[in-house]
Design a protein around this motif. Structure first.
Motif, PDB file in Angstrom:
ATOM      1  N   SER A 304      -2.168  -3.291 -26.939  1.00 26.19           N
ATOM      2  CA  SER A 304      -2.968  -2.583 -25.926  1.00 26.19           C
ATOM      3  C   SER A 304      -3.189  -3.452 -24.693  1.00 26.19           C
ATOM      4  CB  SER A 304      -4.312  -2.159 -26.519  1.00 26.19           C
ATOM      5  OG  SER A 304      -5.047  -3.295 -26.963  1.00 26.19           O
ATOM      6  N   LEU A 305      -3.386  -4.750 -24.877  1.00 26.69           N
ATOM      7  CA  LEU A 305      -3.558  -5.651 -23.736  1.00 26.69           C
ATOM      8  C   LEU A 305      -2.280  -5.720 -22.910  1.00 26.69           C
ATOM      9  CD1 LEU A 305      -5.292  -7.713 -22.217  1.00 26.69           C
ATOM     10  CD2 LEU A 305      -4.463  -9.470 -23.787  1.00 26.69           C
ATOM     11  N   GLY A 306      -1.144  -5.819 -23.573  1.00 27.67           N
ATOM     12  CA  GLY A 306       0.121  -5.883 -22.841  1.00 27.67           C
ATOM     13  C   GLY A 306       0.417  -4.602 -22.079  1.00 27.67           C
ATOM     14  N   ILE A 307       0.202  -3.449 -22.704  1.00 27.82           N
ATOM     15  CA  ILE A 307       0.461  -2.178 -22.027  1.00 27.82           C
ATOM     16  C   ILE A 307      -0.486  -1.985 -20.846  1.00 27.82           C
ATOM     17  CG2 ILE A 307       0.450   0.321 -22.311  1.00 27.82           C
ATOM     18  CD1 ILE A 307       2.821  -1.106 -23.586  1.00 27.82           C
ATOM     19  N   THR A 308      -1.741  -2.403 -20.987  1.00 28.53           N
ATOM     20  CA  THR A 308      -2.717  -2.260 -19.891  1.00 28.53           C
ATOM     21  C   THR A 308      -2.296  -3.073 -18.669  1.00 28.53           C
ATOM     22  OG1 THR A 308      -4.503  -1.877 -21.471  1.00 28.53           O
ATOM     23  CG2 THR A 308      -5.120  -2.557 -19.239  1.00 28.53           C
ATOM     24  N   THR A 309      -1.880  -4.294 -18.886  1.00 31.84           N
ATOM     25  CA  THR A 309      -1.462  -5.132 -17.753  1.00 31.84           C
ATOM     26  C   THR A 309      -0.189  -4.594 -17.103  1.00 31.84           C
ATOM     27  OG1 THR A 309      -0.350  -6.566 -19.365  1.00 31.84           O
ATOM     28  CG2 THR A 309      -2.550  -7.222 -18.635  1.00 31.84           C
ATOM     29  N   VAL A 310       0.728  -4.074 -17.889  1.00 29.15           N
ATOM     30  CA  VAL A 310       1.958  -3.500 -17.323  1.00 29.15           C
ATOM     31  C   VAL A 310       1.641  -2.282 -16.460  1.00 29.15           C
ATOM     32  CG1 VAL A 310       4.085  -2.291 -17.908  1.00 29.15           C
ATOM     33  CG2 VAL A 310       3.501  -4.398 -19.092  1.00 29.15           C
ATOM     34  N   LEU A 311       0.788  -1.393 -16.933  1.00 31.05           N
ATOM     35  CA  LEU A 311       0.435  -0.202 -16.161  1.00 31.05           C
ATOM     36  C   LEU A 311      -0.341  -0.556 -14.894  1.00 31.05           C
ATOM     37  CD1 LEU A 311      -0.576   2.277 -19.019  1.00 31.05           C
ATOM     38  CD2 LEU A 311       1.572   2.188 -17.743  1.00 31.05           C
ATOM     39  N   THR A 312      -1.200  -1.557 -14.989  1.00 31.01           N
ATOM     40  CA  THR A 312      -1.951  -1.980 -13.797  1.00 31.01           C
ATOM     41  C   THR A 312      -1.016  -2.538 -12.739  1.00 31.01           C
ATOM     42  OG1 THR A 312      -3.853  -2.489 -15.204  1.00 31.01           O
ATOM     43  CG2 THR A 312      -3.852  -3.395 -12.981  1.00 31.01           C
ATOM     44  N   MET A 313      -0.042  -3.330 -13.148  1.00 23.86           N
ATOM     45  CA  MET A 313       0.926  -3.855 -12.186  1.00 23.86           C
ATOM     46  C   MET A 313       1.743  -2.726 -11.560  1.00 23.86           C
ATOM     47  SD  MET A 313       0.677  -7.036 -11.650  1.00 23.86           S
ATOM     48  CE  MET A 313       2.198  -7.058 -10.737  1.00 23.86           C
ATOM     49  N   SER A 314       2.082  -1.736 -12.337  1.00 26.46           N
ATOM     50  CA  SER A 314       2.823  -0.594 -11.781  1.00 26.46           C
ATOM     51  C   SER A 314       1.993   0.138 -10.730  1.00 26.46           C
ATOM     52  CB  SER A 314       3.205   0.368 -12.909  1.00 26.46           C
ATOM     53  OG  SER A 314       4.010  -0.274 -13.868  1.00 26.46           O
ATOM     54  N   THR A 315       0.684   0.273 -10.963  1.00 26.25           N
ATOM     55  CA  THR A 315      -0.197   0.922  -9.987  1.00 26.25           C
ATOM     56  C   THR A 315      -0.283   0.127  -8.695  1.00 26.25           C
ATOM     57  OG1 THR A 315      -1.494   1.852 -11.816  1.00 26.25           O
ATOM     58  CG2 THR A 315      -2.507   1.836  -9.623  1.00 26.25           C
ATOM     59  N   ILE A 316      -0.367  -1.182  -8.798  1.00 30.67           N
ATOM     60  CA  ILE A 316      -0.434  -2.026  -7.601  1.00 30.67           C
ATOM     61  C   ILE A 316       0.849  -1.913  -6.792  1.00 30.67           C
ATOM     62  CG2 ILE A 316      -0.604  -4.407  -6.781  1.00 30.67           C
ATOM     63  CD1 ILE A 316      -2.418  -5.006  -9.146  1.00 30.67           C
ATOM     64  N   ILE A 317       1.980  -1.946  -7.454  1.00 27.94           N
ATOM     65  CA  ILE A 317       3.269  -1.846  -6.757  1.00 27.94           C
ATOM     66  C   ILE A 317       3.396  -0.494  -6.065  1.00 27.94           C
ATOM     67  CG2 ILE A 317       5.762  -1.759  -7.116  1.00 27.94           C
ATOM     68  CD1 ILE A 317       5.399  -3.799  -9.355  1.00 27.94           C
ATOM     69  N   THR A 318       2.977   0.570  -6.735  1.00 27.71           N
ATOM     70  CA  THR A 318       3.055   1.902  -6.138  1.00 27.71           C
ATOM     71  C   THR A 318       2.151   2.024  -4.917  1.00 27.71           C
ATOM     72  OG1 THR A 318       3.520   2.843  -8.321  1.00 27.71           O
ATOM     73  CG2 THR A 318       2.808   4.361  -6.596  1.00 27.71           C
ATOM     74  N   GLY A 319       0.947   1.462  -4.994  1.00 26.55           N
ATOM     75  CA  GLY A 319       0.024   1.531  -3.860  1.00 26.55           C
ATOM     76  C   GLY A 319       0.534   0.787  -2.646  1.00 26.55           C
ATOM     77  N   VAL A 320       1.142  -0.368  -2.837  1.00 19.75           N
ATOM     78  CA  VAL A 320       1.683  -1.127  -1.709  1.00 19.75           C
ATOM     79  C   VAL A 320       2.878  -0.407  -1.100  1.00 19.75           C
ATOM     80  CG1 VAL A 320       2.781  -3.302  -1.053  1.00 19.75           C
ATOM     81  CG2 VAL A 320       0.816  -3.321  -2.582  1.00 19.75           C
ATOM     82  N   SER A 321       3.726   0.155  -1.937  1.00 21.31           N
ATOM     83  CA  SER A 321       4.914   0.848  -1.423  1.00 21.31           C
ATOM     84  C   SER A 321       4.545   2.107  -0.644  1.00 21.31           C
ATOM     85  CB  SER A 321       5.841   1.220  -2.580  1.00 21.31           C
ATOM     86  OG  SER A 321       6.258   0.060  -3.288  1.00 21.31           O
ATOM     87  N   ALA A 322       3.455   2.773  -1.014  1.00 24.81           N
ATOM     88  CA  ALA A 322       3.059   4.002  -0.318  1.00 24.81           C
ATOM     89  C   ALA A 322       2.594   3.739   1.106  1.00 24.81           C
ATOM     90  CB  ALA A 322       1.960   4.710  -1.105  1.00 24.81           C
ATOM     91  N   SER A 323       2.076   2.552   1.380  1.00 22.33           N
ATOM     92  CA  SER A 323       1.567   2.240   2.714  1.00 22.33           C
ATOM     93  C   SER A 323       2.596   1.540   3.589  1.00 22.33           C
ATOM     94  CB  SER A 323       0.331   1.342   2.598  1.00 22.33           C
ATOM     95  OG  SER A 323       0.651   0.120   1.952  1.00 22.33           O
ATOM     96  N   MET A 324       3.830   1.490   3.158  1.00 29.54           N
ATOM     97  CA  MET A 324       4.871   0.789   3.901  1.00 29.54           C
ATOM     98  C   MET A 324       6.022   1.742   4.204  1.00 29.54           C
ATOM     99  SD  MET A 324       3.952  -2.252   4.505  1.00 29.54           S
ATOM    100  CE  MET A 324       5.538  -2.848   5.030  1.00 29.54           C
TER     101      MET A 324
END
Length: 471
Positions: A304-324
């Motif tokens: 659960s810890l590993g999956i949580t960190t992976v999903l959080t990183m995916s959210t950060i990458i998506t947010g940065v890409s949307a503003s560029m």
């Protein structure tokens, strides 16, 4: 006698008639003004409109100005000195503000005062005091003005509150100053390969639309001092430098044109992106290392810890890409985010390897041990995916281990005493394979090594990254 007296009376009447007619006419005018005054007082609540007491000086002044400048005597559809050499037009710019910079649209918005200087002998007028005359936009539409436009502009407009922000000043010798307040949105070709540790070089370009260099010569009025700026503060950029420059532009159908450039350098603030992108990414990577200190048998906690960190990183990458903007090359922030995502993903893979090697190790032990009939391996694996040593009774097999050890010692002594027989070949295992097999048989050591290797590798990556892009 009577005739003489009658003639004298007629002469007196003829002499008095104009006086009485003028007095009656002036009395009628006074009564008319009094009537207008009374009606005005009634309309405005007792206040007398002073404009009715004197002539409209503004209207008469406009007429006198047009007559003084002889506007009706010339064809102002033609440039000054038509048919001769190019008319020089000086440009002076004062930048009021940079209203916005958009990375997605790759443009900027700027408000500026654009001033033109030229001479038109057709507007020269005599003046004893040598003072200039200032007019607004109403007179500008009746004379010739330079047709300067902004190259690569997307939108632009002249401010019109409360009146059009246009000023025309005419000097007695024909020199003219034409000033206008404009807001323009223009294209800026940005390079995001170092984003957000980047600097952008943008420029605003001015050029005559209809007159090429043979008819109109644009130049900076005072050289480098022709470009002045107020104090400009932006939320995401430092404005490092404003610099005017000059060039030529060629069009195949119309020829060469003078072009003026307003160049300015923008350096991005990094602190905003440190708070919004870099610090959260670092924390997610460090959070993924916590699983190295959790027991390898605690499958739900580590997964659960590993999956949580992976999903959080995916959210950060998506947010940065949307503003560029959707560019076809890799940005600096993309390198950092995807490298951090790789560290988080490898921490999940690391536990998958630990779990697998632990399972293989315990299955080997079970093959050597006697498994009770009541032991269900699938049921033991259902809880956490691993076999447990405490679920198996290994007490009946103490002799097996000692016997095997005795046999090993005997074989080792025999191998020591007797040399290799003829035709046999000794093979030495590769040290790397030996270490790998040792780690596989002791899977808990993978977590021990990961506690050191992962932080050191991430630290080395940060040193290389910031030394390349922060300089």
């Amino acid at each position: 006698m009577r005739l003489a007296l009658l003639a004298f009376r007629l002469m007196c009447l003829a002499w008095l008639w104009p006086l009485t007619h003028n007095s009656s006419h002036s009395a009628k005018k006074r009564r008319h003004k009094e009537h207008i005054g009374e009606s005005t007082k009634q309309k405005h609540g007792g206040r007398v409109d002073l404009k009715l007491k004197k002539l409209d000086s503004t209207k008469s002044l406009l007429i006198k100005s047009e007559q003084l400048l002889r506007i009706e005597d010339h064809d102002f559809a033609m440039r000054p000195g038509f048919g001769g050499s190019a008319i020089p037009v000086g440009i002076d710019v004062q930048v009021e503000s940079i209203d916005g910079i958009s990375e997605v649209n790759m443009d900027f918005t700027m408000t500026l005062y654009l001033r033109h200087y030229w001479q038109d002998d057709r507007l020269a007028f005599p003046s004893s005091s040598n003072k200039s005359r200032t007019f607004d936009a109403r007179l500008v539409k009746k004379i010739w003005v330079p047709d300067v436009f902004f190259v690569h502009s997307k939108r632009s407009f002249i401010h019109d509150t409360t009146m059009e922000n246009i000023m025309l000043r005419v000097f007695p010798d024909g020199n003219i100053l034409y000033s206008v307040r404009i807001t323009v949105t223009a294209l800026c070709s940005m390079d995001f390969s170092s984003f957000p540790l980047d600097t952008q070089n943008c420029s605003l370009e001015l050029e005559s639309y209809a007159y090429n260099e043979n008819d109109l010569m644009l130049y900076w009025k005072n050289g480098n001092d022709s470009l002045r700026t107020d104090e400009i503060v932006l939320s995401q950029f430092f404005v490092e430098n404003f610099q005017p420059s000059f060039g030529l532009a060629f069009y195949s159908s119309t020829g060469w044109y003078n072009r003026l450039y307003i160049n300015f350098l923008l350096r991005r603030h990094i602190f905003f992106f440190m708070l919004q992108t870099y610090f959260p990414t670092m924390l997610m990577v460090m959070l993924s290392w916590v699983s190295f200190w959790i027991d390898r048998r605690a499958v739900p906690a580590r997964v659960s810890l590993g999956i949580t960190t992976v999903l959080t990183m995916s959210t950060i990458i998506t947010g940065v890409s949307a503003s560029m903007p959707q560019v076809s090359y890799v940005k600096a922030v993309d390198i950092y985010l995807w490298a951090s995502f790789l560290f988080v993903f490898l921490s999940v893979i690391e536990y998958a390897a630990v779990n697998y090697f632990t399972t293989v190790e315990e299955m080997k032990r079970l093959r050597k041990a006697k498994i009770p009939d009541s032991y269900d391996a699938n049921q033991a694996m259902a809880f956490d995916g691993c076999f447990h040593d405490n679920d198996i009774d290994l007490t009946p097999f103490p002799d097996t281990t000692s016997t095997s050890n005795t046999e090993r010692n005997t074989q080792s002594r025999n191998s020591t005493v007797s040399g290799p027989t003829e035709g046999t070949r000794l093979r030495r295992k590769h040290p790397l394979l030996q270490n790998l097999s040792f780690i596989m048989s002791n899977s808990y050591m993978i977590d021990s090594y990961s506690r050191v290797i992962f932080p050191l590798a991430y630290l080395l990556f940060n040193i290389i990254y910031w030394s390349m892009y922060a300089s």
